[in-house]
Scaffold this motif. Structure first.
Motif, mmCIF file in Angstrom:
data_model
loop_
_atom_site.group_PDB
_atom_site.id
_atom_site.type_symbol
_atom_site.label_atom_id
_atom_site.label_comp_id
_atom_site.label_asym_id
_atom_site.label_seq_id
_atom_site.Cartn_x
_atom_site.Cartn_y
_atom_site.Cartn_z
ATOM 1 N N ASN A 55 85.605 6.010 44.779
ATOM 2 C CA ASN A 55 84.799 7.085 44.729
ATOM 3 C C ASN A 55 83.463 6.895 43.818
ATOM 4 O O ASN A 55 82.355 7.119 44.076
ATOM 5 N N GLU A 56 83.868 6.319 42.437
ATOM 6 C CA GLU A 56 82.911 5.761 41.560
ATOM 7 C C GLU A 56 82.030 4.865 42.168
ATOM 8 O O GLU A 56 80.492 4.930 42.066
ATOM 9 N N VAL A 57 82.544 3.768 42.796
ATOM 10 C CA VAL A 57 81.490 2.776 43.100
ATOM 11 C C VAL A 57 80.453 3.259 44.518
ATOM 12 O O VAL A 57 79.480 2.722 44.502
ATOM 13 N N LEU A 58 81.169 3.936 45.318
ATOM 14 C CA LEU A 58 80.586 4.414 46.289
ATOM 15 C C LEU A 58 79.158 5.610 45.910
ATOM 16 O O LEU A 58 78.154 5.355 46.405
ATOM 17 N N ALA A 59 79.667 6.000 44.855
ATOM 18 C CA ALA A 59 78.710 7.154 44.318
ATOM 19 C C ALA A 59 77.497 6.503 43.666
ATOM 20 O O ALA A 59 76.282 6.689 43.560
ATOM 21 N N GLN A 70 82.803 9.546 51.105
ATOM 22 C CA GLN A 70 83.794 10.183 49.881
ATOM 23 C C GLN A 70 85.320 9.668 50.451
ATOM 24 O O GLN A 70 85.643 9.946 51.620
ATOM 25 N N VAL A 71 86.080 9.406 49.318
ATOM 26 C CA VAL A 71 87.409 8.800 49.758
ATOM 27 C C VAL A 71 88.300 10.039 49.877
ATOM 28 O O VAL A 71 88.137 10.789 49.082
ATOM 29 N N VAL A 72 88.851 9.947 50.912
ATOM 30 C CA VAL A 72 89.880 11.381 51.286
ATOM 31 C C VAL A 72 91.441 11.032 50.823
ATOM 32 O O VAL A 72 92.109 11.812 50.175
ATOM 33 N N ASN A 73 91.750 9.678 51.348
ATOM 34 C CA ASN A 73 93.275 9.378 50.961
ATOM 35 C C ASN A 73 93.441 7.896 50.824
ATOM 36 O O ASN A 73 92.503 7.276 51.783
ATOM 37 N N SER A 84 95.373 1.400 53.248
ATOM 38 C CA SER A 84 94.680 2.254 54.119
ATOM 39 C C SER A 84 93.723 3.251 53.336
ATOM 40 O O SER A 84 94.425 4.240 52.834
ATOM 41 N N VAL A 85 92.492 3.124 53.715
ATOM 42 C CA VAL A 85 91.585 4.064 52.877
ATOM 43 C C VAL A 85 90.773 4.982 54.064
ATOM 44 O O VAL A 85 90.343 4.268 54.893
ATOM 45 N N ALA A 86 90.964 6.448 53.949
ATOM 46 C CA ALA A 86 90.295 7.214 54.640
ATOM 47 C C ALA A 86 89.228 7.620 53.914
ATOM 48 O O ALA A 86 89.302 8.141 52.707
ATOM 49 N N LEU A 87 88.221 7.645 54.613
ATOM 50 C CA LEU A 87 86.744 8.043 54.231
ATOM 51 C C LEU A 87 86.368 9.125 54.837
ATOM 52 O O LEU A 87 86.278 9.148 56.307
ATOM 53 N N TYR A 127 89.574 0.539 56.094
ATOM 54 C CA TYR A 127 88.751 1.627 56.278
ATOM 55 C C TYR A 127 88.886 2.255 57.455
ATOM 56 O O TYR A 127 89.111 1.832 58.515
ATOM 57 N N HIS A 128 89.209 3.696 57.472
ATOM 58 C CA HIS A 128 89.051 4.755 58.650
ATOM 59 C C HIS A 128 88.534 5.696 57.965
ATOM 60 O O HIS A 128 88.324 6.306 57.064
ATOM 61 N N ILE A 129 87.107 5.978 59.122
ATOM 62 C CA ILE A 129 86.119 7.068 58.799
ATOM 63 C C ILE A 129 86.276 7.989 59.741
ATOM 64 O O ILE A 129 86.575 8.063 60.856
#
Length: 134
Positions: A55-59, A70-73, A84-87, A127-129
């Motif tokens: 979240n910090e790096v993406l912002a 934004q990272v959801v989970n 597994s990163v849900a965005l 990543y899952h968007i």
């Protein structure tokens, strides 16, 4: 001598006493009450650290497409070596465009995660968007 009661061996007791007696249970290692498996707790800690870091790096990212994510989970898939990163995407951008930008930045994102967590090897990130709710 001591105030302790003598140790009674099972062989010294009658069979009826052995069957009806409540034997004390030994506690296995561990400190306090918590999740049964410490690996699950550690994996969840790692997932939380990765979510906060991403979240910090993406912002702070220079790419406006990635700033809208934004990272959801974050969860282990199947274990902590692969996450597994849900965005969620803020604006209704083309999904393929977001995936392209994310694919180009994935090495940088993994390097930032590797600096933030103390592990022997940085976990692989999948990543899952999805469109943002609302």
């Amino acid at each position: 001598m001591g105030r302790h009661s003598p140790i009674s061996r099972v062989e010294d007791l009658a069979p009826a006493e052995v069957a009806g007696r409540a034997w004390p249970r030994r506690r296995r290692g561990g400190r306090g009450v918590g999740l049964a498996d410490p690996v699950d707790r550690k994996a969840m800690q790692l997932c939380h650290q990765v979510a906060v870091t991403l979240n910090e790096v993406l912002a702070d990212c220079a790419d406006p497409v990635l700033q809208g994510l934004q990272v959801v989970n974050v969860e282990p898939a199947p274990d902590a070596s692969r996450l597994s990163v849900a965005l969620a995407c803020d604006d209704d951008q083309a999904l393929s465009r977001v995936e392209d930008h994310l694919a180009r930045a994935s090495g940088h994102l993994r390097a930032e995660v590797a600096q933030a967590v103390t592990r022997k090897r940085a976990p692989m990130l999948v990543y899952h968007i999805a469109a943002a709710p609302g």
